[in-house]
Design a protein around this motif. Structure first.
Motif, PDB file in Angstrom:
ATOM      1  N   LYS A   1       0.830  -1.208   0.000  1.00 43.98           N
ATOM      2  CA  LYS A   1       0.000   0.000   0.000  1.00 43.98           C
ATOM      3  C   LYS A   1       0.862   1.254   0.000  1.00 43.98           C
ATOM      4  N   LEU A   2       1.946   1.229   0.747  1.00 41.95           N
ATOM      5  CA  LEU A   2       2.868   2.361   0.751  1.00 41.95           C
ATOM      6  C   LEU A   2       3.492   2.540  -0.636  1.00 41.95           C
ATOM      7  N   GLY A   3       3.909   1.447  -1.254  1.00 41.75           N
ATOM      8  CA  GLY A   3       4.488   1.522  -2.598  1.00 41.75           C
ATOM      9  C   GLY A   3       3.506   2.060  -3.625  1.00 41.75           C
ATOM     10  N   TRP A   4       2.257   1.604  -3.551  1.00 43.83           N
ATOM     11  CA  TRP A   4       1.225   2.083  -4.476  1.00 43.83           C
ATOM     12  C   TRP A   4       0.991   3.571  -4.260  1.00 43.83           C
ATOM     13  N   SER A   5       0.949   4.014  -3.013  1.00 46.47           N
ATOM     14  CA  SER A   5       0.744   5.432  -2.697  1.00 46.47           C
ATOM     15  C   SER A   5       1.878   6.287  -3.247  1.00 46.47           C
ATOM     16  N   VAL A   6       3.086   5.839  -3.064  1.00 41.31           N
ATOM     17  CA  VAL A   6       4.243   6.590  -3.556  1.00 41.31           C
ATOM     18  C   VAL A   6       4.230   6.644  -5.081  1.00 41.31           C
ATOM     19  N   ALA A   7       3.857   5.551  -5.722  1.00 46.95           N
ATOM     20  CA  ALA A   7       3.787   5.532  -7.187  1.00 46.95           C
ATOM     21  C   ALA A   7       2.728   6.511  -7.695  1.00 46.95           C
ATOM     22  N   LEU A   8       1.562   6.541  -7.064  1.00 42.48           N
ATOM     23  CA  LEU A   8       0.526   7.492  -7.469  1.00 42.48           C
ATOM     24  C   LEU A   8       0.947   8.928  -7.218  1.00 42.48           C
ATOM     25  N   LEU A   9       1.563   9.174  -6.074  1.00 44.63           N
ATOM     26  CA  LEU A   9       2.039  10.514  -5.757  1.00 44.63           C
ATOM     27  C   LEU A   9       3.066  10.978  -6.786  1.00 44.63           C
ATOM     28  N   THR A  10       3.976  10.096  -7.158  1.00 41.40           N
ATOM     29  CA  THR A  10       4.979  10.431  -8.164  1.00 41.40           C
ATOM     30  C   THR A  10       4.314  10.778  -9.494  1.00 41.40           C
ATOM     31  N   GLN A  11       3.326   9.993  -9.893  1.00 40.28           N
ATOM     32  CA  GLN A  11       2.641  10.261 -11.152  1.00 40.28           C
ATOM     33  C   GLN A  11       1.881  11.580 -11.102  1.00 40.28           C
ATOM     34  N   ILE A  12       1.271  11.886  -9.979  1.00 35.31           N
ATOM     35  CA  ILE A  12       0.556  13.159  -9.831  1.00 35.31           C
ATOM     36  C   ILE A  12       1.523  14.327  -9.989  1.00 35.31           C
ATOM     37  N   PHE A  13       2.668  14.258  -9.313  1.00 34.59           N
ATOM     38  CA  PHE A  13       3.651  15.333  -9.435  1.00 34.59           C
ATOM     39  C   PHE A  13       4.186  15.444 -10.851  1.00 34.59           C
TER      40      PHE A  13
END
Length: 137
Positions: A27-39
């Motif tokens: 879940k942490l990895g998925w969150s970081v991946a989404l955050l990176t894509q948003i930025f």
């Protein structure tokens, strides 16, 4: 990955340490991946994903999604409450027809909700928060 979700379906049992690590961090990895894509999309570096997510065809879906979210639970509960017997999901064709009916009805009601509540309130907010420009002189 998928082996952690479905156990030994893909050949053999995983060690407990790997399963614990996957279940702890995915879940942490998925969150970081989404955050990176948003930025990346925000700063114009998203490439084809940014183009796809910025497509104007998503606008009606985005405007209806909140209304669908608000309406779907109540409509589904009302349908369940009126049933005279336990609903079985057989045959498949009947379930597909009911599903398509729900999707159609909820989206139609969400469009009505958008046109009668959300859009007028957005227009009112725009009028109330518009800056009053004073003529110079």
């Amino acid at each position: 990955g998928i082996n952690a979700e479905y156990g030994g379906l893909l050949g053999g049992e995983e060690p407990l340490s790997r399963t614990v690590t996957n279940n702890t961090l995915y879940k942490l990895g998925w969150s970081v991946a989404l955050l990176t894509q948003i930025f990346l999309c925000h700063f114009g570096l998203g490439g084809p994903i940014n183009s796809f997510l910025s497509w104007k065809g998503w606008l009606p879906v985005a405007r209806l999604s909140y209304g669908v979210y608000l309406l779907h639970y109540g409509i589904n509960r009302a349908w369940i409450a009126q049933l005279r017997h336990v609903y079985s999901f057989l045959p498949d064709f009947q379930s597909v027809i009911i599903f398509l009916g729900f999707i159609s009805m909820i989206n139609l009601l969400a469009a009505v909700l958008f046109l009668t509540v959300e859009q007028p309130m957005a227009n009112l907010e725009k009028l109330l928060t518009a800056r009053q420009t004073k003529p110079r002189g």
